[in-house]
Scaffold this active site. Structure first.
Site, PDB file in Angstrom:
ATOM      1  N   HIS A 257      -1.734  -5.022  -3.720  1.00 18.73           N
ATOM      2  CA  HIS A 257      -1.043  -6.234  -4.149  1.00 18.73           C
ATOM      3  C   HIS A 257      -0.793  -6.170  -5.651  1.00 18.73           C
ATOM      4  CE1 HIS A 257      -2.544  -8.621  -0.440  1.00 18.73           C
ATOM      5  NE2 HIS A 257      -1.309  -8.198  -0.263  1.00 18.73           N
TER       6      HIS A 257
ATOM      7  N   LYS B 287      -2.567  -3.516  -8.540  1.00 12.35           N
ATOM      8  CA  LYS B 287      -1.855  -2.247  -8.725  1.00 12.35           C
ATOM      9  C   LYS B 287      -2.482  -1.393  -9.826  1.00 12.35           C
ATOM     10  CE  LYS B 287       2.583  -3.621  -6.785  1.00 12.35           C
ATOM     11  NZ  LYS B 287       2.212  -3.304  -5.440  1.00 12.35           N
TER      12      LYS B 287
ATOM     13  N   GLY C 273       5.620  -4.475   0.655  1.00 14.24           N
ATOM     14  CA  GLY C 273       4.928  -5.284   1.663  1.00 14.24           C
ATOM     15  C   GLY C 273       5.750  -6.468   2.158  1.00 14.24           C
TER      16      GLY C 273
ATOM     17  N   ASP D 282       4.192  -3.197   5.061  1.00  7.31           N
ATOM     18  CA  ASP D 282       2.911  -3.284   5.772  1.00  7.31           C
ATOM     19  C   ASP D 282       3.128  -3.054   7.268  1.00  7.31           C
ATOM     20  OD1 ASP D 282       1.701  -3.943   3.332  1.00  7.31           O
ATOM     21  OD2 ASP D 282       1.905  -6.096   3.696  1.00  7.31           O
TER      22      ASP D 282
ATOM     23  N   ASP E 216      -5.456  -8.642  -2.956  1.00  5.27           N
ATOM     24  CA  ASP E 216      -5.815  -9.660  -3.935  1.00  5.27           C
ATOM     25  C   ASP E 216      -6.161 -10.926  -3.160  1.00  5.27           C
ATOM     26  OD1 ASP E 216      -6.137 -11.449  -5.969  1.00  5.27           O
ATOM     27  OD2 ASP E 216      -4.250 -10.969  -6.981  1.00  5.27           O
TER      28      ASP E 216
ATOM     29  N   HIS F 154       3.690 -12.773   3.022  1.00  8.16           N
ATOM     30  CA  HIS F 154       3.673 -11.907   4.208  1.00  8.16           C
ATOM     31  C   HIS F 154       2.254 -11.743   4.757  1.00  8.16           C
ATOM     32  CE1 HIS F 154       2.863  -9.406   0.758  1.00  8.16           C
ATOM     33  NE2 HIS F 154       2.462  -8.423   1.531  1.00  8.16           N
TER      34      HIS F 154
ATOM     35  N   ASP G 241       1.867 -10.141   8.157  1.00 10.43           N
ATOM     36  CA  ASP G 241       1.944  -8.677   8.209  1.00 10.43           C
ATOM     37  C   ASP G 241       0.641  -8.036   7.765  1.00 10.43           C
ATOM     38  OD1 ASP G 241       4.565  -8.815   9.048  1.00 10.43           O
ATOM     39  OD2 ASP G 241       5.412  -8.479   7.058  1.00 10.43           O
TER      40      ASP G 241
ATOM     41  N   ARG H  84      -5.600  -5.786  11.681  1.00  9.22           N
ATOM     42  CA  ARG H  84      -5.928  -5.839  13.109  1.00  9.22           C
ATOM     43  C   ARG H  84      -5.637  -4.497  13.772  1.00  9.22           C
ATOM     44  NH1 ARG H  84      -2.896  -6.139  16.856  1.00  9.22           N
ATOM     45  NH2 ARG H  84      -2.914  -7.066  18.874  1.00  9.22           N
TER      46      ARG H  84
END
Length: 132
Positions: free
Chosen positions: A8, A12, A57, A62, A82, A89, A92, A98
């Protein structure tokens, strides 16, 4: 082996530092990297020559990496999230986490767990352990 690197915005700089401290590992011939948008660009600037970049992302990166996890193309995901910021998102992000659980793919979500993952993979090559 193929590892996915995602960070994130607020993480970075941590990801670049993480990669630079382990540059020898990330430049190995048997290590392939896939990364989301800007993270991939920053990792390339940090010295990793071969980085497959997917979308950012929020633009579906993602989800692209999640599809690679589903197809068995990814051996590990390092995702410096973060947790103190909102992300449009989030769905995502949850889906990717998952899928890592469903497909038994190691997922590191912070610097220390990333360190442990790389330490493990350091002695692996194409699924076989290197004797040290």
């Amino acid at each position: 082996m193929k590892l996915a690197l995602i960070a994130h915005d607020g993480k970075k700089a941590d990801m670049v530092s993480f990669v630079m401290k382990r540059l020898e590992f990330f430049q190995r011939e048997d290590v392939d990297i896939v990364a989301t948008g800007t993270t991939g660009e920053l990792i390339t600037r940090a010295g990793v020559d071969k980085v497959q970049r997917v979308a950012s992302g929020p633009m579906g990166g993602d989800a692209e990496i999640g599809a690679m996890v589903t197809r068995g193309e990814i051996n590990g995901v390092i995702f410096f999230r973060d947790p103190l910021d909102k992300h449009p998102h989030d769905v995502d992000i949850s889906m990717l986490m998952r899928l890592c659980d469903v497909h038994d793919v190691p997922l590191a979500t912070n610097y220390k767990s990333g360190h442990i993952m790389i330490k493990y993979f350091k002695n692996k090559t194409y699924g076989k352990t290197i004797k040290s």
